[in-house]
Design an enzyme around this catalytic site. Sequence first.
Site, PDB file in Angstrom:
ATOM      1  CD  GLN A 107      -2.583  -1.796   2.461  1.00  0.00           C
ATOM      2  OE1 GLN A 107      -3.569  -0.724   2.976  1.00  0.00           O
ATOM      3  NE2 GLN A 107      -1.887  -1.603   2.914  1.00  0.00           N
ATOM      4  CG  ASN A 108       3.766   1.640   2.137  1.00  0.00           C
ATOM      5  OD1 ASN A 108       3.056   1.372   2.893  1.00  0.00           O
ATOM      6  ND2 ASN A 108       5.197   0.638   2.771  1.00  0.00           N
ATOM      7  CB  ILE A 109       3.195   5.898  -2.948  1.00  0.00           C
ATOM      8  CG1 ILE A 109       3.539   7.063  -1.728  1.00  0.00           C
ATOM      9  CG2 ILE A 109       1.966   5.662  -2.563  1.00  0.00           C
ATOM     10  CD1 ILE A 109       2.774   8.268  -1.974  1.00  0.00           C
ATOM     11  CG  ASP A 110       7.834   3.246   0.600  1.00  0.00           C
ATOM     12  OD1 ASP A 110       7.649   3.730   1.704  1.00  0.00           O
ATOM     13  OD2 ASP A 110       7.784   2.666  -0.170  1.00  0.00           O
ATOM     14  CG  HIS A 125      -3.216   2.588  -1.990  1.00  0.00           C
ATOM     15  ND1 HIS A 125      -3.206   2.369  -0.664  1.00  0.00           N
ATOM     16  CD2 HIS A 125      -3.419   1.038  -1.997  1.00  0.00           C
ATOM     17  CE1 HIS A 125      -3.807   1.810  -0.020  1.00  0.00           C
ATOM     18  NE2 HIS A 125      -4.451   1.158  -1.554  1.00  0.00           N
ATOM     19  N   GLY A 199       2.903  -3.986   8.851  1.00  0.00           N
ATOM     20  CA  GLY A 199       2.550  -3.070   8.656  1.00  0.00           C
ATOM     21  C   GLY A 199       1.617  -2.064   8.556  1.00  0.00           C
ATOM     22  CG  ASN A 227       0.530  -3.689  12.711  1.00  0.00           C
ATOM     23  OD1 ASN A 227       0.909  -3.039  11.715  1.00  0.00           O
ATOM     24  ND2 ASN A 227      -0.725  -2.901  13.318  1.00  0.00           N
ATOM     25  CB  ALA A 228       3.578  -1.620  16.115  1.00  0.00           C
ATOM     26  CD  GLU A 229      -1.940   0.349  16.563  1.00  0.00           C
ATOM     27  OE1 GLU A 229      -1.499   1.093  15.911  1.00  0.00           O
ATOM     28  OE2 GLU A 229      -2.255   0.707  17.500  1.00  0.00           O
TER      29      GLU A 229
HETATM   30  N1  APR Z   1       6.429  -1.820  12.544  1.00  0.00           N
HETATM   31  C1  APR Z   1       5.290  -2.607  12.735  1.00  0.00           C
HETATM   32  N2  APR Z   1       4.433  -2.301  12.909  1.00  0.00           N
HETATM   33  C2  APR Z   1       3.927  -0.997  12.897  1.00  0.00           C
HETATM   34  C3  APR Z   1       5.361   0.021  12.626  1.00  0.00           C
HETATM   35  C4  APR Z   1       6.936  -0.660  13.028  1.00  0.00           C
HETATM   36  N3  APR Z   1       7.659  -0.227  12.536  1.00  0.00           N
HETATM   37  N4  APR Z   1       5.029   1.070  12.358  1.00  0.00           N
HETATM   38  C5  APR Z   1       3.912   1.759  12.568  1.00  0.00           C
HETATM   39  N5  APR Z   1       2.872   0.241  12.434  1.00  0.00           N
HETATM   40  C6  APR Z   1       1.902  -0.250  12.201  1.00  0.00           C
HETATM   41  C7  APR Z   1       1.076   1.442  12.957  1.00  0.00           C
HETATM   42  O1  APR Z   1       0.934   1.324  14.917  1.00  0.00           O
HETATM   43  C8  APR Z   1      -0.302   0.927  12.129  1.00  0.00           C
HETATM   44  O2  APR Z   1      -1.122  -0.518  12.587  1.00  0.00           O
HETATM   45  O3  APR Z   1       1.620   0.467  11.325  1.00  0.00           O
HETATM   46  C9  APR Z   1       0.118   0.075  11.543  1.00  0.00           C
HETATM   47  C10 APR Z   1      -0.151   1.213  10.209  1.00  0.00           C
HETATM   48  O4  APR Z   1      -1.412   1.570   9.741  1.00  0.00           O
HETATM   49  P1  APR Z   1      -1.838   2.853   8.561  1.00  0.00           P
HETATM   50  O5  APR Z   1      -1.253   4.099   9.449  1.00  0.00           O
HETATM   51  O6  APR Z   1      -3.632   2.879   8.826  1.00  0.00           O
HETATM   52  O7  APR Z   1      -0.896   2.746   7.474  1.00  0.00           O
HETATM   53  P2  APR Z   1      -1.696   1.574   5.779  1.00  0.00           P
HETATM   54  O8  APR Z   1      -2.550   0.385   6.665  1.00  0.00           O
HETATM   55  O9  APR Z   1      -0.762   1.728   4.935  1.00  0.00           O
HETATM   56  O10 APR Z   1      -2.987   3.501   5.476  1.00  0.00           O
HETATM   57  C11 APR Z   1      -3.664   2.284   4.035  1.00  0.00           C
HETATM   58  O11 APR Z   1      -4.353   4.897   4.349  1.00  0.00           O
HETATM   59  O12 APR Z   1      -3.813   6.266   4.604  1.00  0.00           O
HETATM   60  C12 APR Z   1      -4.204   5.994   3.493  1.00  0.00           C
HETATM   61  O13 APR Z   1      -2.820   5.624   1.185  1.00  0.00           O
HETATM   62  C13 APR Z   1      -3.014   5.546   3.186  1.00  0.00           C
HETATM   63  O14 APR Z   1      -2.023   3.334   2.184  1.00  0.00           O
HETATM   64  C14 APR Z   1      -2.388   4.146   3.175  1.00  0.00           C
HETATM   65  C15 APR Z   1      -4.009   3.448   2.839  1.00  0.00           C
END
Ligand code: APR
Length: 262
Positions: A107-110, A125, A199, A227-229
């Site tokens: 889902q990352n654009i990086d 994405h 993540g 995941n962290a949570e």
């Molecule tokens: N290791 C494990 N988990 C992590 C870490 C880490 N180092 N850092 C953060 N996290 C967890 C966070 O706690 C969170 O639950 O990763 C999750 C990231 O979730 P989001 O911020 O919602 O990201 P994502 O799921 O990729 O979002 C989906 O939403 O905003 C849009 O287009 C954007 O692609 C993105 C999409």
Amino acid sequence: MEEKIKEIAKILLNSRYAIALTGAGVSTESGIPDFRGPDGLWIKNPELERKEYEIYEKFLLDPRGYWIDVMEERRIFGGIENAMPNPSHYALAELEKMNIIKYIITQNIDNLHQKAGSKNVIDFHGNISRLRCIKCGNVYDIKEFDIQRILNEGKVPSCKKCSFPLKLDVVYFNEPIPRDVYKKALSEVIECDVMIVAGTSAEVYPAAEFPRIAKNKSNPAKIIEINAEETSLTREGISDYFIKGKTGKILPQIVDEIKKMK
Ligand code: APR
């Protein structure tokens, strides 16, 4: 934890077709903030999230205004294109080299999975290093365009095939996932027998549907969540395994365990 790492390593080693679904959490250790984690962009700045819902319409109605905003945002925030992969990305690239991970749906654009050496990556994405024509579907490397010069000439970057204004190849809220990208990702989800979900908060659809599709298909896949949570996947019992922690620590541990078992 160690026991669980061993179990997961064995599952991956014995897998027929394992894939990974990744989110912003795998890139936080590269210095790119996530969105909904405790320090997430949307959590810290809800106004920023609200504005994100307006960008696609702005592009459709005023492509030049859209590009001026894009360049302004880059000038202020700097580009994520300078970020470097972290051990999460390198571990997944290594699992690909071992022919264990067949594809990554990110889902990352990086562009960090590709920078770490992964070849089979679906940028669900989009990808910040590309431009896309939403009319004919053509995709270009952003380096092909001197965007600031084009804007200074009073024009916008346009498709070389159909002349339609181009946009960054990133999928904004309210914008559909390009059909070819969605079809390719879904076919991988249908094919997989193991899915690492790393993540991601699993809150944004249609990507968040993929672990559920993989789990509920006639030959269910094993879902391994890191995941962290906890997320809705954990709470709903979609995940067969859940490891709480940093992907940059846990994914390399899984790779090391697999190497010991080989
Ligand atoms: N290791 C494990 N988990 C992590 C870490 C880490 N180092 N850092 C953060 N996290 C967890 C966070 O706690 C969170 O639950 O990763 C999750 C990231 O979730 P989001 O911020 O919602 O990201 P994502 O799921 O990729 O979002 C989906 O939403 O905003 C849009 O287009 C954007 O692609 C993105 C999409």
